[in-house]
Write a protein that holds these residues in place. Sequence first.
Motif, PDB file in Angstrom:
ATOM      1  N   PRO A  10       0.831  -1.202   0.000  1.00 48.55           N
ATOM      2  CA  PRO A  10       0.000   0.000   0.000  1.00 48.55           C
ATOM      3  C   PRO A  10       0.857   1.240   0.000  1.00 48.55           C
ATOM      4  CG  PRO A  10       0.131  -0.865   2.196  1.00 48.55           C
ATOM      5  CD  PRO A  10       0.899  -1.806   1.313  1.00 48.55           C
ATOM      6  N   THR A  11       0.208   2.368  -0.093  1.00 43.06           N
ATOM      7  CA  THR A  11       0.920   3.641   0.043  1.00 43.06           C
ATOM      8  C   THR A  11       1.382   3.787   1.461  1.00 43.06           C
ATOM      9  OG1 THR A  11      -1.067   4.812   0.610  1.00 43.06           O
ATOM     10  CG2 THR A  11      -0.555   4.665  -1.743  1.00 43.06           C
ATOM     11  N   ALA A  12       2.291   4.766   1.662  1.00 50.39           N
ATOM     12  CA  ALA A  12       2.872   4.960   3.005  1.00 50.39           C
ATOM     13  C   ALA A  12       1.800   5.220   4.034  1.00 50.39           C
ATOM     14  CB  ALA A  12       3.888   6.109   2.964  1.00 50.39           C
ATOM     15  N   LEU A  13       0.761   5.994   3.678  1.00 50.98           N
ATOM     16  CA  LEU A  13      -0.279   6.313   4.652  1.00 50.98           C
ATOM     17  C   LEU A  13      -1.071   5.056   4.996  1.00 50.98           C
ATOM     18  CD1 LEU A  13      -1.731   8.477   6.252  1.00 50.98           C
ATOM     19  CD2 LEU A  13      -3.230   8.876   4.277  1.00 50.98           C
ATOM     20  N   ALA A 187       7.630  -0.893  -0.208  1.00 49.77           N
ATOM     21  CA  ALA A 187       6.429  -0.085  -0.279  1.00 49.77           C
ATOM     22  C   ALA A 187       6.639   1.298   0.312  1.00 49.77           C
ATOM     23  CB  ALA A 187       5.283  -0.790   0.448  1.00 49.77           C
ATOM     24  N   THR A 188       7.580   1.432   1.292  1.00 54.55           N
ATOM     25  CA  THR A 188       7.812   2.735   1.925  1.00 54.55           C
ATOM     26  C   THR A 188       8.962   3.484   1.283  1.00 54.55           C
ATOM     27  OG1 THR A 188       9.264   1.775   3.600  1.00 54.55           O
ATOM     28  CG2 THR A 188       6.910   1.873   4.106  1.00 54.55           C
ATOM     29  N   THR A 189       9.907   2.760   0.705  1.00 56.56           N
ATOM     30  CA  THR A 189      11.082   3.424   0.104  1.00 56.56           C
ATOM     31  C   THR A 189      10.941   3.642  -1.385  1.00 56.56           C
ATOM     32  OG1 THR A 189      12.235   1.345  -0.339  1.00 56.56           O
ATOM     33  CG2 THR A 189      12.553   2.339   1.838  1.00 56.56           C
ATOM     34  N   GLY A 190      10.128   2.804  -1.993  1.00 55.60           N
ATOM     35  CA  GLY A 190      10.007   2.867  -3.433  1.00 55.60           C
ATOM     36  C   GLY A 190      11.191   2.266  -4.143  1.00 55.60           C
ATOM     37  N   LEU A 191      12.122   1.653  -3.398  1.00 55.72           N
ATOM     38  CA  LEU A 191      13.330   1.068  -3.976  1.00 55.72           C
ATOM     39  C   LEU A 191      13.175  -0.440  -4.086  1.00 55.72           C
ATOM     40  CD1 LEU A 191      16.024   3.092  -1.984  1.00 55.72           C
ATOM     41  CD2 LEU A 191      15.214   3.506  -4.331  1.00 55.72           C
ATOM     42  N   PRO A 192      13.720  -1.022  -5.116  1.00 54.79           N
ATOM     43  CA  PRO A 192      13.631  -2.479  -5.261  1.00 54.79           C
ATOM     44  C   PRO A 192      14.621  -3.182  -4.341  1.00 54.79           C
ATOM     45  CG  PRO A 192      14.907  -1.564  -7.054  1.00 54.79           C
ATOM     46  CD  PRO A 192      14.388  -0.374  -6.279  1.00 54.79           C
ATOM     47  N   LEU A 193      14.357  -4.452  -4.111  1.00 55.38           N
ATOM     48  CA  LEU A 193      15.270  -5.274  -3.322  1.00 55.38           C
ATOM     49  C   LEU A 193      16.532  -5.536  -4.144  1.00 55.38           C
ATOM     50  CD1 LEU A 193      12.779  -7.905  -1.850  1.00 55.38           C
ATOM     51  CD2 LEU A 193      13.694  -5.876  -0.704  1.00 55.38           C
ATOM     52  N   VAL A 194      17.609  -5.833  -3.433  1.00 54.06           N
ATOM     53  CA  VAL A 194      18.889  -6.111  -4.063  1.00 54.06           C
ATOM     54  C   VAL A 194      19.110  -7.617  -4.083  1.00 54.06           C
ATOM     55  CG1 VAL A 194      21.383  -5.778  -3.957  1.00 54.06           C
ATOM     56  CG2 VAL A 194      19.844  -3.913  -3.324  1.00 54.06           C
ATOM     57  N   SER A 195      19.450  -8.152  -5.236  1.00 56.31           N
ATOM     58  CA  SER A 195      19.718  -9.581  -5.347  1.00 56.31           C
ATOM     59  C   SER A 195      21.037  -9.896  -4.665  1.00 56.31           C
ATOM     60  CB  SER A 195      19.762 -10.001  -6.815  1.00 56.31           C
ATOM     61  OG  SER A 195      20.109 -11.360  -6.920  1.00 56.31           O
ATOM     62  N   ASN A 196      20.976 -10.846  -3.703  1.00 53.69           N
ATOM     63  CA  ASN A 196      22.181 -11.256  -2.985  1.00 53.69           C
ATOM     64  C   ASN A 196      21.950 -12.663  -2.459  1.00 53.69           C
ATOM     65  OD1 ASN A 196      24.349 -11.709  -1.269  1.00 53.69           O
ATOM     66  ND2 ASN A 196      24.447  -9.576  -0.579  1.00 53.69           N
ATOM     67  N   PRO A 197      22.572 -13.686  -3.053  1.00 56.86           N
ATOM     68  CA  PRO A 197      22.306 -15.067  -2.641  1.00 56.86           C
ATOM     69  C   PRO A 197      22.727 -15.362  -1.212  1.00 56.86           C
ATOM     70  CG  PRO A 197      24.160 -14.980  -4.156  1.00 56.86           C
ATOM     71  CD  PRO A 197      23.566 -13.612  -4.157  1.00 56.86           C
ATOM     72  N   ARG A 198      23.496 -14.483  -0.578  1.00 56.10           N
ATOM     73  CA  ARG A 198      23.926 -14.754   0.807  1.00 56.10           C
ATOM     74  C   ARG A 198      22.874 -14.311   1.828  1.00 56.10           C
ATOM     75  NH1 ARG A 198      27.814 -12.247   2.798  1.00 56.10           N
ATOM     76  NH2 ARG A 198      27.896 -10.401   1.416  1.00 56.10           N
TER      77      ARG A 198
END
Length: 569
Positions: A10-13, A187-198
């Motif tokens: 959802p949106t931040a609110l 959802a709060t940062t608008g940034l995607p997750l970083v791929s890291n197999p560890r």
Amino acid sequence: MGVACGSLFPTALAVMALIFCAFTAAKADYIDFFDCLDGKWLNYEDSWKQDFDHVSIEECAQKCVEGTSEELREGQCLSFNYNKPRHRCTVIADNRATVDPFYHELINYSYYEYCEMKDILSFFIARPGYMQAGHDDAIVRPREATPRICALRCLRGADSLPAGFCLSFDMASTHPDSCLLSRASPATTGLPLVSNPRFNYYQRNIDACFNDPCVHGYCTSQENRINCICDTGWGGETCDIVCFLGTFGSGCSQTCHCAGGISVCNIQSGECSTGGCAAGWSGPNCQTACPAGQFGLGCTNTCHCASGHSVCDTETGVCSSGGCSAGWEGSNCQTQDFCAPNPCINGACENGESGYTCSCHAGWQGTNCDAACAAGTFGLECAQTCHCAGGTSVCDVQTGVCSTGGCAAGWSGPNCQTDCLPGQFGPGCTGTCHCASGISVCDVTTGNCSSGGCSAGWKGSSCQEACDPGSFGLGCSSTCHCADGVSVCDHQTGVCASGGCAAGWQGNNCQSVCPAGQFGPGCNGTCHCANGGSVCDTETGNCSSGGCVTGWEGSSCQTGTTFYLCQNG
């Protein structure tokens, strides 16, 4: 049935609203980690457990979440029993799913409450091989870092990250030793997750079930919508409505089938407190329909339909088509027709509950009316006795009529079943009793008088012989004295029917001898004997001595003589 608590991202609110939906205080409300069932108790006989006294149910929940000792560390407690009157907490390293299968059913104890920890990882969405860079707001190092324990820590909060503000965590994919808690998510940062197999990334799936709205049940969710699975006996969207009469079970989804009506149906189990199952149903809670071929209360009756069991109503036994099978009758084919064909050879057949009875025609007897009446009996059920003068062989076994010889002594009527009337006796009651003491002492068979002897004018053993001519009265002991002879003398009274009394007698029945001085028929003659009336014969008037008195002459001195009176002698 469900309540939306927000979309996945959802949106931040909206996210803040969802956070409030799951945890509404800065400090974790530990009881929200559990689904609790009031009045229930888990048998933990073979499980590791630890007891604590004088604690609240919230404190008990906290001990289960945080761990209590080396023996029961954080993440190992799965449930607890709470004794409400004693405030006693028993934390258990098992729940219903892990305990010995013999004990997985909860036991009813009104003073207990059983609480089972929810599936904590179900509140998170796992993203293996990903991490959220630069957003580690709190790093916690539990004794054992597992996804479940890190999820618990995220929900509990940390010193710098209060409960309700942790939205995600990272942990090493191999040999993890810490939980990286974050108040952020894509959802709060608008940034995607970083791929890291560890690393493995877990994001809060904000779920309304965490603040369980199900009053009497437990909550499940799918696509952010809740669904309450109600305890038995409860219904409604949030399991807050007691089952209406006639329904029971989880969500009140089952229908009661009690013979005693809906009021005797247990809303939890469906068991009937009295009366058993309604017609057409069986089983411990009357939910099993009668099998094919059976019907009625307890399914104890057997169908008898000509078209087979499929057309038999399981409640009433009525056959919807084809009627009853051979040998059965009635509205529901439960009356066995034992009388088809008629087993009564000489009688009418009547059906009974378990057999038949024969009503035999007159002259017949036996179970099947196949035996003629025994000699000497006749009529319905051969209950009457023959009274034939010619013996039993001449008695009709149906009517009792005597073919020859008439009725035996003492009986009369067309079939000799009528006793002789008082005063009668003998065959056909043709004899008349003559007993001095009355008809009551007369034997109806022989006419013999049991006391008093024969009445006047009769003699013989049965008093049937009239007195011999010339005698009459009791015992025929009196002698007739009739002028016209014995034939006119009544053998009972001695009265002369004509001619009056014989000479020398007088009276109503001529039994009184003429008094001295009288003689002849009716004692109408006057004696004229010189020696007085005593020498006068009462029949003839003859004087036995002394001759006639002066002035009379003749054999009976009845002729007067003529004489003259002389003046001088």
